[in-house]
Design a protein around this motif. Structure first.
Motif, mmCIF file in Angstrom:
data_model
loop_
_atom_site.group_PDB
_atom_site.id
_atom_site.type_symbol
_atom_site.label_atom_id
_atom_site.label_comp_id
_atom_site.label_asym_id
_atom_site.label_seq_id
_atom_site.Cartn_x
_atom_site.Cartn_y
_atom_site.Cartn_z
ATOM 1 N N ARG A 113 56.791 -43.540 -14.737
ATOM 2 C CA ARG A 113 55.514 -44.167 -15.113
ATOM 3 C C ARG A 113 54.465 -43.085 -15.214
ATOM 4 O O ARG A 113 54.358 -42.247 -14.310
ATOM 5 C CB ARG A 113 55.075 -45.196 -14.053
ATOM 6 C CG ARG A 113 55.986 -46.406 -14.004
ATOM 7 C CD ARG A 113 55.502 -47.449 -12.992
ATOM 8 N NE ARG A 113 56.575 -48.400 -12.730
ATOM 9 C CZ ARG A 113 56.526 -49.327 -11.786
ATOM 10 N NH1 ARG A 113 55.455 -49.444 -11.022
ATOM 11 N NH2 ARG A 113 57.547 -50.152 -11.612
ATOM 12 N N GLU A 115 51.434 -42.283 -14.387
ATOM 13 C CA GLU A 115 50.319 -42.634 -13.520
ATOM 14 C C GLU A 115 49.661 -41.346 -13.054
ATOM 15 O O GLU A 115 50.244 -40.268 -13.153
ATOM 16 C CB GLU A 115 50.826 -43.400 -12.294
ATOM 17 C CG GLU A 115 51.515 -44.701 -12.665
ATOM 18 C CD GLU A 115 51.748 -45.582 -11.443
ATOM 19 O OE1 GLU A 115 50.825 -46.328 -11.110
ATOM 20 O OE2 GLU A 115 52.840 -45.523 -10.856
ATOM 21 N N TYR A 122 54.224 -40.870 -8.112
ATOM 22 C CA TYR A 122 54.758 -39.808 -8.960
ATOM 23 C C TYR A 122 55.025 -40.359 -10.356
ATOM 24 O O TYR A 122 55.025 -41.564 -10.569
ATOM 25 C CB TYR A 122 56.054 -39.255 -8.346
ATOM 26 C CG TYR A 122 55.905 -38.988 -6.878
ATOM 27 C CD1 TYR A 122 55.229 -37.851 -6.434
ATOM 28 C CD2 TYR A 122 56.367 -39.906 -5.927
ATOM 29 C CE1 TYR A 122 55.028 -37.633 -5.081
ATOM 30 C CE2 TYR A 122 56.168 -39.691 -4.578
ATOM 31 C CZ TYR A 122 55.498 -38.551 -4.158
ATOM 32 O OH TYR A 122 55.290 -38.346 -2.827
ATOM 33 N N GLN A 127 63.912 -45.526 -7.362
ATOM 34 C CA GLN A 127 63.905 -46.887 -6.814
ATOM 35 C C GLN A 127 65.308 -47.336 -6.476
ATOM 36 O O GLN A 127 66.276 -46.986 -7.152
ATOM 37 C CB GLN A 127 63.358 -47.883 -7.848
ATOM 38 C CG GLN A 127 61.853 -47.951 -7.931
ATOM 39 C CD GLN A 127 61.380 -49.049 -8.871
ATOM 40 O OE1 GLN A 127 62.146 -49.602 -9.643
ATOM 41 N NE2 GLN A 127 60.101 -49.355 -8.797
ATOM 42 N N ARG A 258 51.142 -59.254 -8.684
ATOM 43 C CA ARG A 258 52.017 -58.123 -8.939
ATOM 44 C C ARG A 258 51.839 -57.643 -10.381
ATOM 45 O O ARG A 258 51.435 -58.387 -11.244
ATOM 46 C CB ARG A 258 53.463 -58.472 -8.605
ATOM 47 C CG ARG A 258 53.629 -58.683 -7.090
ATOM 48 C CD ARG A 258 55.043 -58.873 -6.684
ATOM 49 N NE ARG A 258 55.915 -57.917 -7.316
ATOM 50 C CZ ARG A 258 56.098 -56.664 -6.908
ATOM 51 N NH1 ARG A 258 55.483 -56.223 -5.856
ATOM 52 N NH2 ARG A 258 56.911 -55.874 -7.561
HETATM 53 P P1 AMP Z 1 56.901 -52.133 -8.592
HETATM 54 O O1 AMP Z 1 57.973 -52.337 -9.595
HETATM 55 O O2 AMP Z 1 55.623 -51.581 -9.173
HETATM 56 O O3 AMP Z 1 56.689 -53.268 -7.657
HETATM 57 O O4 AMP Z 1 57.451 -50.939 -7.691
HETATM 58 C C1 AMP Z 1 58.400 -51.141 -6.683
HETATM 59 C C2 AMP Z 1 58.301 -50.022 -5.691
HETATM 60 O O5 AMP Z 1 58.541 -48.764 -6.331
HETATM 61 C C3 AMP Z 1 56.919 -49.862 -5.087
HETATM 62 O O6 AMP Z 1 56.766 -50.718 -3.981
HETATM 63 C C4 AMP Z 1 56.918 -48.418 -4.685
HETATM 64 O O7 AMP Z 1 57.557 -48.235 -3.439
HETATM 65 C C5 AMP Z 1 57.745 -47.765 -5.761
HETATM 66 N N1 AMP Z 1 56.888 -47.164 -6.814
HETATM 67 C C6 AMP Z 1 56.318 -47.773 -7.879
HETATM 68 N N2 AMP Z 1 55.638 -46.910 -8.642
HETATM 69 C C7 AMP Z 1 55.772 -45.697 -8.052
HETATM 70 C C8 AMP Z 1 55.314 -44.366 -8.363
HETATM 71 N N3 AMP Z 1 54.574 -44.105 -9.432
HETATM 72 N N4 AMP Z 1 55.657 -43.360 -7.508
HETATM 73 C C9 AMP Z 1 56.415 -43.611 -6.415
HETATM 74 N N5 AMP Z 1 56.877 -44.826 -6.091
HETATM 75 C C10 AMP Z 1 56.572 -45.864 -6.890
#
Ligand code: AMP
Length: 413
Positions: A113, A115, A122, A127, A258
């Motif tokens: 991503r 970001e 990061y 994941q 979310r």
């Molecule tokens: P999400 O799909 O956004 O709910 O992401 C699931 C999990 O992935 C989050 O709870 C974080 O632990 C991890 N995560 C999401 N985005 C990032 C990122 N840019 N860097 C590191 N970990 C991330």
């Protein structure tokens, strides 16, 4: 010459961190495997359209955060920003609805991503992801939450808070969003500029605001959880009852929003007190409309994703213990083949074995044995000696076989 560096927002994972990460993935595989989840792997890049349709056009992920590129034939491809869309695509493409349901799968790997990088955030991250497709049974929602909690527990991530809510169906949500927007308009003057600007597009975001005036307005706002259909409310009540029965604490949080569009019914997120601004350890929810949205038969689904880097940050840097190690050293250089053979044999017997391979002095070799945490060092000189690193005792062995027996004798239980 210019020094080359890893791209911004990416991490080199060096030992021993890489070992700790692998261990976390192994723990996840063990916990999920015992609940019938099988490993699956999908490509790291997919057609861009999959994420536009799957994650949702209006989400931050699709609007701002995707690494999208064209292949040589001009097709638009995207590095996967999340796992669920790819797993659902594979389910449809391979006719997995014909298999006994639910189809339970898990995967782990890199996600991307774009970001702004900061601690715990990061551009390439790792994941662990689990999905159960083909059933809307509330035991799946509860099971997945409990399995994620067990993984956190075994990974040593420390205390975390589970936020739980239900979003109902897309229709319930659309009605509710209209209601919320109308409510917010009646108190527009009290809201922050940012929330006012987003009022048309996404009034739900107002629940996330730091602005005190907005928070006061939101405290009195209508709640989606009070607007659920009786079926959805029953489903949610059953998920909660199962968590209660399992002794899993949670906080009902009707403001849980979310960042992905596809959720229906149950949503949840685990947050760690040990993490800073990026507190989410993992989360997920139910997505009963997603597979149909992607062109498959109507198929319910539920799943979660957890960030491995954040789990490691929360767990601190206590390394999982290495397997008991034997170090093989020498005073007589011409014993090389015997040392090599003993290492092979000890490894065959299940030991982790390191041998001197850098030409250190005997003193330097014993230091190295300490560094790798050896419980025994075998020293090849005029004779073969086995040193118990715990007590310092050293015994002479007549041959390789006796040396192996002596290593066995001093192996910690
Ligand atoms: P999400 O799909 O956004 O709910 O992401 C699931 C999990 O992935 C989050 O709870 C974080 O632990 C991890 N995560 C999401 N985005 C990032 C990122 N840019 N860097 C590191 N970990 C991330």
């Amino acid at each position: 010459m210019k020094k080359l560096q890893a791209p911004r927002g990416t991490l080199d994972v060096l030992p021993p961190d890489a070992r700790r990460r692998l261990r976390i993935v192994e723990i996840a595989g063990d916990v999920l495997g015992r609940a019938g989840y099988e490993p699956i792997e999908t490509p790291v890049f997919e057609d861009t359209e999959l994420f536009v349709r799957g994650v949702g056009e209006s989400t931050d992920i699709v609007q701002k955060e995707m690494f999208t590129f064209e292949d040589k034939a001009g097709r638009s491809l995207t590095l996967r920003p999340e796992a669920t869309a790819g797993v659902c695509r594979a389910y449809i493409e391979h006719g997995m609805h014909k298999l006994p349901q639910p189809v339970k799968v898990w995967t782990a790997g890199p996600f991307f991503r774009h970001e702004a990088p900061q601690a715990g955030r990061y551009r390439q991250f790792t994941q662990i992801d689990a999905e159960a497709l083909g059933s809307d049974d509330p035991t799946l929602d509860a099971e997945l939450i409990l399995l994620l909690a067990e993984i956190f527990e075994r990974a040593g991530t420390g205390p975390s808070r589970l936020r739980l809510s239900s979003l109902g169906t897309p229709a319930t949500r659309a009605d509710y969003i209209d209601e919320l927007r109308t409510y917010l308009r009646t108190r527009e003057a009290e809201l922050s500029g940012e929330v006012r600007e987003r009022l048309e597009q996404n009034p739900l975001r107002a629940f996330d605001a730091d602005h005190a005036g907005t928070q006061a307005v939101m405290a009195e706002a209508p709640r989606l959880t009070d607007r659920l259909s009786s079926e959805d409310a029953e489903h949610f009540a059953e998920v909660r009852a199962l968590l209660d029965a399992a002794g899993m604490p949670y906080e009902l949080d009707p403001t849980l929003v979310r960042g992905l569009d596809y959720y229906t019914r149950t949503v949840f997120e685990f947050e760690s007190e040990r993490l800073g601004a990026q507190a989410a350890l993992g989360g997920g929810g139910r997505y009963d409309g997603l597979i149909e949205e992607l062109g498959g038969p109507p198929t319910p689904g539920v799943g979660w994703a957890a960030g491995v880097e954040r789990m490691l940050l929360a767990a601190g840097d206590e390394s999982p213990a290495r397997a008991p190690t034997v170090f093989i050293s020498y005073a007589a250089p011409d014993t090389g083949r015997d040392r090599f053979l003993l290492a092979r044999e000890l490894r065959g017997a299940g030991y982790r074995v390191e041998m001197e391979q850098a030409g250190r002095s005997l003193k330097g070799q014993l230091k190295q044995a300490d560094r790798v945490g050896a419980f025994a060092t075998v020293i090849f000189g005029d004779s073969i000696e086995v040193k118990d690193m715990e007590t310092g005792d050293q015994r002479e062995a007549a041959d390789l076989e006796e040396a192996l027996g002596m290593v066995r004798d001093v192996t910690p239980s």
